[in-house]
Design a protein around this motif. Structure first.
Motif, PDB file in Angstrom:
ATOM      1  N   GLY A  86      47.625  30.271  31.119  1.00  0.00           N
ATOM      2  CA  GLY A  86      48.564  31.376  31.046  1.00  0.00           C
ATOM      3  C   GLY A  86      48.454  32.262  29.826  1.00  0.00           C
ATOM      4  N   ARG A  87      47.395  32.079  29.030  1.00  0.00           N
ATOM      5  CA  ARG A  87      47.270  32.856  27.788  1.00  0.00           C
ATOM      6  C   ARG A  87      46.132  33.874  27.830  1.00  0.00           C
ATOM      7  NH1 ARG A  87      50.449  31.027  23.739  1.00  0.00           N
ATOM      8  NH2 ARG A  87      50.363  33.246  23.273  1.00  0.00           N
ATOM      9  N   PHE A  88      45.417  33.962  28.954  1.00  0.00           N
ATOM     10  CA  PHE A  88      44.262  34.866  29.032  1.00  0.00           C
ATOM     11  C   PHE A  88      44.254  35.582  30.371  1.00  0.00           C
ATOM     12  CE2 PHE A  88      39.739  35.531  30.263  1.00  0.00           C
ATOM     13  CZ  PHE A  88      39.410  36.478  29.294  1.00  0.00           C
ATOM     14  N   GLU A  89      44.034  36.892  30.316  1.00  0.00           N
ATOM     15  CA  GLU A  89      43.910  37.712  31.526  1.00  0.00           C
ATOM     16  C   GLU A  89      42.513  38.330  31.544  1.00  0.00           C
ATOM     17  OE1 GLU A  89      46.757  40.883  33.667  1.00  0.00           O
ATOM     18  OE2 GLU A  89      46.026  41.512  31.686  1.00  0.00           O
ATOM     19  N   LEU A  90      41.717  37.974  32.535  1.00  0.00           N
ATOM     20  CA  LEU A  90      40.336  38.448  32.644  1.00  0.00           C
ATOM     21  C   LEU A  90      40.283  39.921  33.005  1.00  0.00           C
ATOM     22  CD1 LEU A  90      37.266  37.588  32.798  1.00  0.00           C
ATOM     23  CD2 LEU A  90      37.655  37.309  35.262  1.00  0.00           C
ATOM     24  N   ASN A  91      39.334  40.626  32.399  1.00  0.00           N
ATOM     25  CA  ASN A  91      39.053  42.004  32.797  1.00  0.00           C
ATOM     26  C   ASN A  91      38.605  41.990  34.263  1.00  0.00           C
ATOM     27  OD1 ASN A  91      38.012  44.559  33.252  1.00  0.00           O
ATOM     28  ND2 ASN A  91      36.792  44.632  31.383  1.00  0.00           N
ATOM     29  N   PRO A  92      39.356  42.604  35.189  1.00  0.00           N
ATOM     30  CA  PRO A  92      39.049  42.495  36.623  1.00  0.00           C
ATOM     31  C   PRO A  92      37.712  43.109  37.036  1.00  0.00           C
ATOM     32  CG  PRO A  92      40.768  44.126  36.247  1.00  0.00           C
ATOM     33  CD  PRO A  92      40.558  43.405  34.945  1.00  0.00           C
ATOM     34  N   SER A  93      37.133  43.925  36.172  1.00  0.00           N
ATOM     35  CA  SER A  93      35.855  44.560  36.513  1.00  0.00           C
ATOM     36  C   SER A  93      34.675  43.614  36.348  1.00  0.00           C
ATOM     37  CB  SER A  93      35.637  45.806  35.652  1.00  0.00           C
ATOM     38  OG  SER A  93      35.430  45.448  34.292  1.00  0.00           O
ATOM     39  N   ILE A  94      34.884  42.459  35.708  1.00  0.00           N
ATOM     40  CA  ILE A  94      33.790  41.518  35.456  1.00  0.00           C
ATOM     41  C   ILE A  94      33.559  40.634  36.675  1.00  0.00           C
ATOM     42  CG2 ILE A  94      33.026  39.547  34.073  1.00  0.00           C
ATOM     43  CD1 ILE A  94      34.475  40.750  31.700  1.00  0.00           C
ATOM     44  N   LYS A  95      32.372  40.712  37.232  1.00  0.00           N
ATOM     45  CA  LYS A  95      31.950  39.880  38.358  1.00  0.00           C
ATOM     46  C   LYS A  95      30.644  39.197  37.971  1.00  0.00           C
ATOM     47  CE  LYS A  95      35.298  41.791  40.735  1.00  0.00           C
ATOM     48  NZ  LYS A  95      36.554  41.057  40.995  1.00  0.00           N
TER      49      LYS A  95
END
Length: 258
Positions: A234-243
């Motif tokens: 719950g402490r990290f939100e991934l950059n959604p553009s990274i695949k």
């Protein structure tokens, strides 16, 4: 059969004397003659290097080369997390409740990777695996600004961490020689796991004191290897553009601390 043969080859070559020979050659003046071919074979971008190709006195110095000022731009958002290395992001996932991560169909123990006392806090968190090939820039930069809470070293021998090493090696990511730095960004804890590669277990820490600044150098590899970032639940939100697989450079945003 293939697995057994591969492991035998690595065991025979991954000895103290073979590592010493490789290091001795790479640091010698004779190795400088290998630099042009190394640069050509691995398609090194010579325009961004701090020095001219002919100015490096050894293959080792070339391998740990610095870049020109401004060659990498660090994302300055206060809570952003940036890539610590030039690399390919090979895998991103959740750390399971049994404290394992699964990479290319193999399970790796976080308890072995960090040590039993450190693993619990990362259960159900996020991991990211950054693979560095010989073609990459090999200096490691801090992914966040924060305070070093702890540093320790585990393991001794190192299997390769390429696709063959991950497939046939003996738990390469969790048992290879590795240097771990745990950083506190506010109240969030981040583990930066620097994994040694075949032959050379040299990971040099260069930061001074217990403060790290995002985008600034903190260490370097003397051979191609892997960096693993571990984040708490719950402490990290991934950059959604990274695949994955994703090519990434030092300083580029990979996500945010929550």
């Amino acid at each position: 059969m293939i697995k057994s043969l591969y492991r035998l080859m690595i065991e025979l070559t991954n000895r103290r004397w073979t590592s010493a020979l490789l290091q001795s050659f790479a640091r010698s003046k004779w190795s400088r003659w290998a630099i042009p071919s190394f640069s050509r074979i691995y398609n090194i971008n010579e325009r961004e290097m701090e020095r001219e190709l002919k100015e490096y006195p050894s293959l080792h110095e070339f391998f740990i080369r610095r870049l020109k000022e401004g060659a990498r731009i660090t994302d300055e958002s206060p809570d952003s997390v940036v890539s610590p290395v030039d690399a390919v992001i090979e895998n991103i996932g959740s750390i399971q409740s049994s404290r394992i991560i699964t990479v290319k169909g193999k399970d790796y123990s976080i308890s072995e990777m960090l040590g039993e006392n450190k693993a619990k806090k990362y259960t159900d968190g996020t991991y990211m695996i950054f693979y560095l090939s010989p073609s990459h820039y090999h200096r490691i930069h801090s992914p966040v600004t924060g305070k070093v809470a702890d540093q320790w070293v585990l393991g001794s021998k190192s299997y390769p961490v390429n696709k063959w090493g991950l497939k046939y090696g003996r738990s390469t990511l969790s048992k290879n020689y590795r240097s771990i730095t745990e950083v506190m960004h506010g109240t969030a804890s981040i583990a930066i796991v620097k994994v040694g590669a075949m032959f050379v277990n040299s990971i040099e820490l260069i930061h001074e004191g217990d403060q790290l600044e995002k985008g600034k150098e903190m260490a370097y590899f003397t051979f191609g290897s892997t960096v693993i970032l571990l984040f708490e639940k719950g402490r990290f939100e991934l950059n959604p553009s990274i695949k994955t697989p994703a090519h990434i450079k030092v300083g580029e945003r990979i996500g945010n601390i929550l």
